[in-house]
Design a protein around this motif. Structure first.
Motif, PDB file in Angstrom:
ATOM      1  N   ASN A 129       0.827  -1.215   0.000  1.00 34.66           N
ATOM      2  CA  ASN A 129       0.000   0.000   0.000  1.00 34.66           C
ATOM      3  C   ASN A 129       0.861   1.265   0.000  1.00 34.66           C
ATOM      4  O   ASN A 129       0.533   2.253  -0.660  1.00 34.66           O
ATOM      5  N   VAL A 185      -9.054   7.982  -7.434  1.00 32.32           N
ATOM      6  CA  VAL A 185      -9.182   6.676  -6.790  1.00 32.32           C
ATOM      7  C   VAL A 185     -10.157   6.800  -5.618  1.00 32.32           C
ATOM      8  O   VAL A 185     -10.144   7.789  -4.880  1.00 32.32           O
ATOM      9  N   HIS A 242     -10.908   2.909 -11.144  1.00 35.94           N
ATOM     10  CA  HIS A 242     -10.579   2.719  -9.722  1.00 35.94           C
ATOM     11  C   HIS A 242     -11.622   3.380  -8.811  1.00 35.94           C
ATOM     12  O   HIS A 242     -11.312   3.810  -7.706  1.00 35.94           O
ATOM     13  N   THR A 302      -9.321   2.007  -2.652  1.00 43.79           N
ATOM     14  CA  THR A 302      -7.868   1.914  -2.568  1.00 43.79           C
ATOM     15  C   THR A 302      -7.452   2.265  -1.152  1.00 43.79           C
ATOM     16  O   THR A 302      -8.084   3.118  -0.517  1.00 43.79           O
TER      17      THR A 302
END
Length: 298
Positions: A18, A91, A288, A293
């Motif tokens: 990440n 995102v 996305h 995320t």
């Protein structure tokens, strides 16, 4: 899976994945390219002799930075032929990311657009130093510069960014309140209500990538922005809904046409008023937004 879990290279990569994605994304402004950088990082990482690596995190960040720099230089050439305004790829992030002021600002559309005005090396140095607190020595190793040169680049980039970033921070709760007023105004088509939440010199940028209709150049001024937003949305065929969401760690609107994602509007706010509207419609940049995320700075 048990063999994979026991593999030190895999464990280290997964533990920092990440972080590595966030580094690449903030350098590139593209989630798709950031994912490609992670693949390239992995292919290089598995060839490393881990017995010679003291700090797995630092080494992985170094590999990621080098791959992202290579891609950033290639992207600069692609953007020269891009149709209309180029905006970062949004995102979807969890709501609690908006409460992390440092992370939310580092990922915001407003800041990432400022980073677009830096050279690739300046952007890499700024992101690593300001967002991720990487040491000058580590940055120097990643960008192939001396620590002294990196300090100068960091200072120059910081001055450049500080002169262009939002002056007054808006809390997450204030941002949500302004977003809700903006959403209601868009859905009702109330021109005055939209004007009430826009700064007189608000700027609208839209990214259709030559695939979806969008203004080709930035539009400045509340009256013009209102006509563009209300007018263009009214021309869409089908049922339009504006759904509050969190994009890049900041409140945003997800626009759906007959239930399908048509675009996303991210907002730049100062003093509880909207100073920038960033409308992404390019289908290639909306992939996305279906799943969250998980960015991190550490």
């Amino acid at each position: 899976m048990s063999d994979q879990a026991a593999d030190p290279a895999t464990e280290a990569f997964v533990a920092h994945r990440n972080l590595l994605f966030t580094v690449a994304y903030e350098m590139l402004g593209s989630a798709a390219d950031a994912e490609d950088v992670l693949q390239e990082t992995w292919l290089r990482w598995v060839k490393v002799d881990l017995d010679q690596v003291r700090d797995h995190r630092a080494y992985l960040v170094r590999i990621t930075t080098r791959q992202a720099l290579n891609r950033l230089r290639a992207m600069s050439r692609r953007k020269e032929s891009y149709v209309g305004s180029w905006l970062p790829e949004p995102v979807l992030t969890a709501p609690d990311v908006a409460e992390d002021v440092e992370l939310a600002e580092s990922m915001s559309m407003a800041l990432m657009l400022v980073l677009e005005t830096l050279t690739p090396t300046e952007r890499a140095v700024f992101v690593l130093r300001e967002a991720f607190d990487v040491s000058y020595d580590e940055i120097a190793a990643a960008v192939d510069k001396s620590p002294a040169a990196v300090r100068q680049i960091a200072h120059r980039a910081r001055l450049h960014v500080d002169a262009r970033r939002p002056r007054a921070a808006v809390s997450a709760s204030e941002a949500r309140a302004v977003l809700e007023r903006f959403r209601q105004a868009l859905e009702t088509g109330n021109l005055q209500s939209v004007l009430d939440v826009l700064a007189p010199d608000v700027v609208l940028m839209a990214d259709g990538g030559g695939v979806k209709q969008a203004v080709l150049r930035p539009v400045t001024g509340a009256d013009k922005v209102v006509r563009m937003t209300i007018g263009k949305l009214a021309q869409l065929e089908g049922t339009l809904t504006c759904e509050p969401t969190v994009v890049n760690g900041n409140p945003a609107l997800l626009l759906r046409l007959d239930g399908e994602i048509d675009g996303v509007m991210a907002l730049k706010m100062e003093n509880s008023i909207i100073t920038g509207v960033y409308y992404v419609r390019n289908p290639a940049k909306l992939t996305h937004l279906e799943s969250e995320t998980t960015p991190t700075l550490r």
